[in-house]
Design a protein around this motif. Structure first.
Motif, PDB file in Angstrom:
ATOM      1  N   LEU A   1      -2.510   4.961  10.242  1.00 50.84           N
ATOM      2  CA  LEU A   1      -2.134   3.609  10.640  1.00 50.84           C
ATOM      3  C   LEU A   1      -2.645   2.560   9.652  1.00 50.84           C
ATOM      4  O   LEU A   1      -1.955   1.584   9.365  1.00 50.84           O
ATOM      5  CB  LEU A   1      -2.642   3.310  12.051  1.00 50.84           C
ATOM      6  N   MET A   2      -3.842   2.768   9.126  1.00 45.44           N
ATOM      7  CA  MET A   2      -4.370   1.850   8.109  1.00 45.44           C
ATOM      8  C   MET A   2      -3.495   1.897   6.856  1.00 45.44           C
ATOM      9  O   MET A   2      -3.202   0.866   6.258  1.00 45.44           O
ATOM     10  CB  MET A   2      -5.819   2.186   7.754  1.00 45.44           C
ATOM     11  N   ALA A   3      -3.070   3.093   6.468  1.00 46.16           N
ATOM     12  CA  ALA A   3      -2.180   3.226   5.310  1.00 46.16           C
ATOM     13  C   ALA A   3      -0.857   2.506   5.572  1.00 46.16           C
ATOM     14  O   ALA A   3      -0.324   1.823   4.699  1.00 46.16           O
ATOM     15  CB  ALA A   3      -1.933   4.698   4.994  1.00 46.16           C
ATOM     16  N   PHE A   4      -0.322   2.641   6.793  1.00 47.70           N
ATOM     17  CA  PHE A   4       0.903   1.927   7.161  1.00 47.70           C
ATOM     18  C   PHE A   4       0.705   0.420   7.033  1.00 47.70           C
ATOM     19  O   PHE A   4       1.544  -0.294   6.497  1.00 47.70           O
ATOM     20  CB  PHE A   4       1.322   2.245   8.601  1.00 47.70           C
ATOM     21  N   ALA A   5      -0.428  -0.075   7.558  1.00 43.87           N
ATOM     22  CA  ALA A   5      -0.695  -1.512   7.542  1.00 43.87           C
ATOM     23  C   ALA A   5      -0.806  -2.042   6.108  1.00 43.87           C
ATOM     24  O   ALA A   5      -0.247  -3.089   5.784  1.00 43.87           O
ATOM     25  CB  ALA A   5      -1.963  -1.826   8.331  1.00 43.87           C
ATOM     26  N   VAL A   6      -1.499  -1.319   5.255  1.00 45.94           N
ATOM     27  CA  VAL A   6      -1.648  -1.747   3.858  1.00 45.94           C
ATOM     28  C   VAL A   6      -0.292  -1.710   3.147  1.00 45.94           C
ATOM     29  O   VAL A   6       0.065  -2.637   2.423  1.00 45.94           O
ATOM     30  CB  VAL A   6      -2.687  -0.867   3.119  1.00 45.94           C
TER      31      VAL A   6
END
Length: 163
Positions: free
Chosen positions: A141-146
């Motif tokens: 999810l962090m990768a998606f957000a970035v």
């Protein structure tokens, strides 16, 4: 306005909480809660919007997402759901449009139905399994957000120079 218990509503300070937690007198974006009634109805659904927000009842800002289970590392249900919806936004907002959005008989987007079931099943598993899945999910999810942040910058720069 009518909303399911698990759909989120934005408080006056922009915090999103499940509707079941609202009480008379709560200040929400667009007004104050004056009464609460339980209604049994069919046909509710959560429309896909790139922002994850909808306006209901003319002025009340609500989330198009539901709160499900516990949060990961204290992240809000709204943030988690919005980050999780990134692949859907990537295909239906950034790359093209999805004019034929489809929903299950329960009103859940086809993009969300399977992962929603997986999360529901995860709630009954051993804590170690849940922790491992939550760690992997949070990294994803962090990768998606970035990635989405970078994409939005590219789109803004392109619009700036185009217009």
């Amino acid at each position: 306005f009518e909303i399911t218990d698990e759909h989120m509503v934005f408080l006056h300070d922009t915090t999103a909480i499940p509707a079941r937690l609202l009480a008379i007198g709560d200040k929400i974006q667009g007004g104050t809660i004056h009464s609460i009634q339980r209604v049994h109805a069919k046909g509710a659904f959560a429309p896909f919007t790139p922002s994850g927000k909808v306006v209901v009842g003319g002025s009340i800002q609500a989330s198009s997402f539901v709160a499900h289970g516990t949060t990961i590392f204290g992240l809000s249900h709204q943030w988690l759901a919005h980050a999780f919806e990134f692949p859907h936004r990537l295909v239906c907002h950034y790359w093209s449009e999805c004019p034929g959005e489809q929903y299950t008989e329960n009103g859940i987007s086809r993009w969300v139905a399977l992962p929603y079931k997986l999360v529901a099943r995860l709630e009954g598993t051993h804590w170690l399994v849940r922790t491992l899945v939550m760690l992997i999910s949070s990294v994803m999810l962090m990768a998606f957000a970035v990635t989405e942040f970078m994409l939005s910058l590219v789109y803004e720069v392109r619009e700036y120079f185009a217009g």
